[in-house]
Motif scaffolding. Structure first.
Motif, PDB file in Angstrom:
ATOM      1  N   MET A   1       9.548  41.624  -3.847  1.00 40.61           N
ATOM      2  CA  MET A   1       8.409  42.178  -3.132  1.00 40.61           C
ATOM      3  C   MET A   1       8.613  43.684  -2.986  1.00 40.61           C
ATOM      4  SD  MET A   1       5.542  41.206  -1.261  1.00 40.61           S
ATOM      5  CE  MET A   1       5.826  39.473  -1.222  1.00 40.61           C
ATOM      6  N   LYS A   2       7.628  44.463  -3.411  1.00 40.93           N
ATOM      7  CA  LYS A   2       7.689  45.913  -3.316  1.00 40.93           C
ATOM      8  C   LYS A   2       6.970  46.351  -2.037  1.00 40.93           C
ATOM      9  CE  LYS A   2       7.420  49.741  -6.523  1.00 40.93           C
ATOM     10  NZ  LYS A   2       7.013  50.170  -7.860  1.00 40.93           N
ATOM     11  N   LYS A   3       7.698  47.008  -1.143  1.00 35.22           N
ATOM     12  CA  LYS A   3       7.126  47.490   0.113  1.00 35.22           C
ATOM     13  C   LYS A   3       6.484  48.857  -0.135  1.00 35.22           C
ATOM     14  CE  LYS A   3      10.530  45.201   3.067  1.00 35.22           C
ATOM     15  NZ  LYS A   3      11.347  44.486   2.086  1.00 35.22           N
ATOM     16  N   ILE A   4       5.190  48.947   0.137  1.00 32.78           N
ATOM     17  CA  ILE A   4       4.445  50.194  -0.040  1.00 32.78           C
ATOM     18  C   ILE A   4       3.889  50.610   1.314  1.00 32.78           C
ATOM     19  CG2 ILE A   4       2.475  51.328  -1.164  1.00 32.78           C
ATOM     20  CD1 ILE A   4       4.703  50.532  -3.137  1.00 32.78           C
ATOM     21  N   ILE A   5       4.154  51.855   1.690  1.00 35.82           N
ATOM     22  CA  ILE A   5       3.619  52.426   2.930  1.00 35.82           C
ATOM     23  C   ILE A   5       2.304  53.116   2.605  1.00 35.82           C
ATOM     24  CG2 ILE A   5       4.011  54.020   4.850  1.00 35.82           C
ATOM     25  CD1 ILE A   5       7.060  53.847   4.072  1.00 35.82           C
ATOM     26  N   VAL A   6       1.286  52.863   3.405  1.00 36.85           N
ATOM     27  CA  VAL A   6       0.015  53.562   3.281  1.00 36.85           C
ATOM     28  C   VAL A   6      -0.251  54.263   4.602  1.00 36.85           C
ATOM     29  CG1 VAL A   6      -2.478  53.362   2.912  1.00 36.85           C
ATOM     30  CG2 VAL A   6      -0.899  51.910   1.605  1.00 36.85           C
ATOM     31  N   GLY A   7      -0.416  55.579   4.539  1.00 37.52           N
ATOM     32  CA  GLY A   7      -0.794  56.374   5.697  1.00 37.52           C
ATOM     33  C   GLY A   7      -2.214  56.872   5.503  1.00 37.52           C
ATOM     34  N   ILE A   8      -3.046  56.681   6.501  1.00 38.11           N
ATOM     35  CA  ILE A   8      -4.423  57.167   6.440  1.00 38.11           C
ATOM     36  C   ILE A   8      -4.557  58.265   7.486  1.00 38.11           C
ATOM     37  CG2 ILE A   8      -6.868  56.566   6.540  1.00 38.11           C
ATOM     38  CD1 ILE A   8      -6.102  53.635   6.124  1.00 38.11           C
ATOM     39  N   VAL A  30       3.269  42.985  -3.699  1.00 35.08           N
ATOM     40  CA  VAL A  30       3.261  44.129  -2.787  1.00 35.08           C
ATOM     41  C   VAL A  30       3.201  43.665  -1.330  1.00 35.08           C
ATOM     42  CG1 VAL A  30       1.943  46.156  -2.042  1.00 35.08           C
ATOM     43  CG2 VAL A  30       2.192  45.660  -4.478  1.00 35.08           C
ATOM     44  N   GLU A  31       4.032  44.311  -0.504  1.00 37.36           N
ATOM     45  CA  GLU A  31       3.973  44.156   0.951  1.00 37.36           C
ATOM     46  C   GLU A  31       3.502  45.499   1.503  1.00 37.36           C
ATOM     47  OE1 GLU A  31       7.227  42.088   3.222  1.00 37.36           O
ATOM     48  OE2 GLU A  31       7.481  44.135   4.010  1.00 37.36           O
ATOM     49  N   ILE A  32       2.386  45.497   2.226  1.00 32.58           N
ATOM     50  CA  ILE A  32       1.747  46.733   2.690  1.00 32.58           C
ATOM     51  C   ILE A  32       2.154  47.039   4.124  1.00 32.58           C
ATOM     52  CG2 ILE A  32      -0.453  47.910   3.084  1.00 32.58           C
ATOM     53  CD1 ILE A  32      -1.680  45.783   1.123  1.00 32.58           C
ATOM     54  N   HIS A  33       2.652  48.273   4.321  1.00 29.80           N
ATOM     55  CA  HIS A  33       3.004  48.794   5.642  1.00 29.80           C
ATOM     56  C   HIS A  33       2.023  49.923   5.943  1.00 29.80           C
ATOM     57  CE1 HIS A  33       6.925  46.701   6.069  1.00 29.80           C
ATOM     58  NE2 HIS A  33       6.676  46.525   4.786  1.00 29.80           N
ATOM     59  N   LEU A  34       1.243  49.795   7.008  1.00 34.81           N
ATOM     60  CA  LEU A  34       0.116  50.687   7.273  1.00 34.81           C
ATOM     61  C   LEU A  34       0.278  51.467   8.566  1.00 34.81           C
ATOM     62  CD1 LEU A  34      -2.846  51.562   6.593  1.00 34.81           C
ATOM     63  CD2 LEU A  34      -3.587  49.526   7.864  1.00 34.81           C
ATOM     64  N   ALA A  59      -3.230  44.671   5.655  1.00 37.04           N
ATOM     65  CA  ALA A  59      -1.818  45.057   5.663  1.00 37.04           C
ATOM     66  C   ALA A  59      -0.938  43.906   6.138  1.00 37.04           C
ATOM     67  CB  ALA A  59      -1.616  46.271   6.565  1.00 37.04           C
ATOM     68  N   ASP A  60       0.299  43.939   5.696  1.00 35.44           N
ATOM     69  CA  ASP A  60       1.282  42.955   6.159  1.00 35.44           C
ATOM     70  C   ASP A  60       1.901  43.381   7.479  1.00 35.44           C
ATOM     71  OD1 ASP A  60       1.415  41.028   3.806  1.00 35.44           O
ATOM     72  OD2 ASP A  60       1.701  42.957   2.814  1.00 35.44           O
ATOM     73  N   VAL A  61       2.113  44.710   7.638  1.00 38.74           N
ATOM     74  CA  VAL A  61       2.692  45.255   8.858  1.00 38.74           C
ATOM     75  C   VAL A  61       1.881  46.495   9.226  1.00 38.74           C
ATOM     76  CG1 VAL A  61       4.775  46.142   9.981  1.00 38.74           C
ATOM     77  CG2 VAL A  61       4.987  44.482   8.112  1.00 38.74           C
ATOM     78  N   VAL A  62       1.498  46.598  10.495  1.00 40.34           N
ATOM     79  CA  VAL A  62       0.746  47.750  10.977  1.00 40.34           C
ATOM     80  C   VAL A  62       1.556  48.412  12.088  1.00 40.34           C
ATOM     81  CG1 VAL A  62      -1.413  48.544  12.026  1.00 40.34           C
ATOM     82  CG2 VAL A  62      -1.432  46.605  10.429  1.00 40.34           C
ATOM     83  N   TYR A  63       1.688  49.737  12.002  1.00 41.51           N
ATOM     84  CA  TYR A  63       2.480  50.497  12.973  1.00 41.51           C
ATOM     85  C   TYR A  63       1.586  51.428  13.778  1.00 41.51           C
ATOM     86  CZ  TYR A  63       6.283  49.207   9.784  1.00 41.51           C
ATOM     87  OH  TYR A  63       7.160  48.524   8.981  1.00 41.51           O
ATOM     88  N   ASN A  64       1.998  51.690  15.001  1.00 39.11           N
ATOM     89  CA  ASN A  64       1.374  52.703  15.830  1.00 39.11           C
ATOM     90  C   ASN A  64       1.896  54.063  15.367  1.00 39.11           C
ATOM     91  OD1 ASN A  64       1.256  54.665  18.140  1.00 39.11           O
ATOM     92  ND2 ASN A  64       0.257  52.927  19.125  1.00 39.11           N
ATOM     93  N   ILE A  65       1.021  55.030  15.246  1.00 38.16           N
ATOM     94  CA  ILE A  65       1.401  56.353  14.743  1.00 38.16           C
ATOM     95  C   ILE A  65       2.453  57.041  15.613  1.00 38.16           C
ATOM     96  CG2 ILE A  65      -0.421  57.651  15.903  1.00 38.16           C
ATOM     97  CD1 ILE A  65      -0.630  59.144  13.057  1.00 38.16           C
ATOM     98  N   ARG A  66       2.594  56.621  16.863  1.00 36.32           N
ATOM     99  CA  ARG A  66       3.587  57.216  17.773  1.00 36.32           C
ATOM    100  C   ARG A  66       4.917  56.471  17.770  1.00 36.32           C
ATOM    101  NH1 ARG A  66       2.339  61.801  17.658  1.00 36.32           N
ATOM    102  NH2 ARG A  66       0.173  62.238  18.021  1.00 36.32           N
ATOM    103  N   ASP A  67       5.035  55.391  17.024  1.00 35.48           N
ATOM    104  CA  ASP A  67       6.248  54.565  17.014  1.00 35.48           C
ATOM    105  C   ASP A  67       7.307  55.167  16.091  1.00 35.48           C
ATOM    106  OD1 ASP A  67       8.203  52.658  17.092  1.00 35.48           O
ATOM    107  OD2 ASP A  67       6.981  51.050  16.228  1.00 35.48           O
TER     108      ASP A  67
END
Length: 187
Positions: A1-8, A30-34, A59-67
């Protein structure tokens, strides 16, 4: 599984991010980290028919921009790369000087320091000399700069055709096998 980060980020062009997420979501490898910035959330509302919930479901994982303690903030978390789409000139400037005040810029800084694939899709026009200098500096550091410039050799019929072509270019740069878009086949 290829982990890809997407920042918007908050530049206009959230449709490019949405289309890329939809296409990445269809790739089983693909594993999506957003991460979505506050202004990106506003642009998504203004520019699309999608809700933030619709987008985060892709997305598979969603992060808070402040984390700043998130997995993607560390080089020990191995990824297959990161795409910032669209990339605001504020984000481009921050990256060019190593200013990591949020999770998007921190994750990108990590990708750079670990010499992994970083792709930015700058969305601004016209470009000032400052913008061009920042983009040139990033390109010299190995960042793939893929502005949303339409191609016409494929005879696009709709705006979606233009957006799909952009996603194709990004997926190609990530080294992902896919079936999206129309490629040049010669004359």
């Amino acid at each position: 599984m290829k982990k890809i980060i997407v920042g918007i980020t908050g530049a206009s062009g959230s449709v490019y991010a949405i289309d890329l997420l939809e296409k990445l979501h269809q790739l089983p490898q693909v594993e999506i980290h957003l991460v979505v910035s506050p202004w990106a959330k506003e642009n998504i509302k203004l520019e699309s028919q999608y809700s933030l919930a619709d987008i985060t479901k892709l997305a598979d994982v969603v992060y808070n921009i402040r984390d700043m303690g998130a997995a993607i903030a560390s080089g020990s978390f191995k990824t297959g790369g990161m795409v910032i789409v669209p990339a605001s000139m504020k984000t481009v400037a921050a990256l060019s000087i190593g200013y990591t005040d949020n999770l998007i810029t921190r994750a990108a800084d990590v990708v750079l320091k670990e010499q992994r694939k970083l792709i930015i899709v700058p969305r601004e026009t016209p470009l000032s000399a400052i913008h061009l200098e920042n983009l040139t500096k990033l390109a010299r550091l190995g960042v793939h700069v893929i502005p949303p410039v339409p191609a016409f050799y494929n005879h696009p019929q709709t705006i979606q055709d233009l957006i799909t072509h952009q996603s194709m270019k990004i997926l190609d740069s990530l080294g992902l096998d896919h079936h999206f878009g129309h490629r040049w086949k010669g004359e």
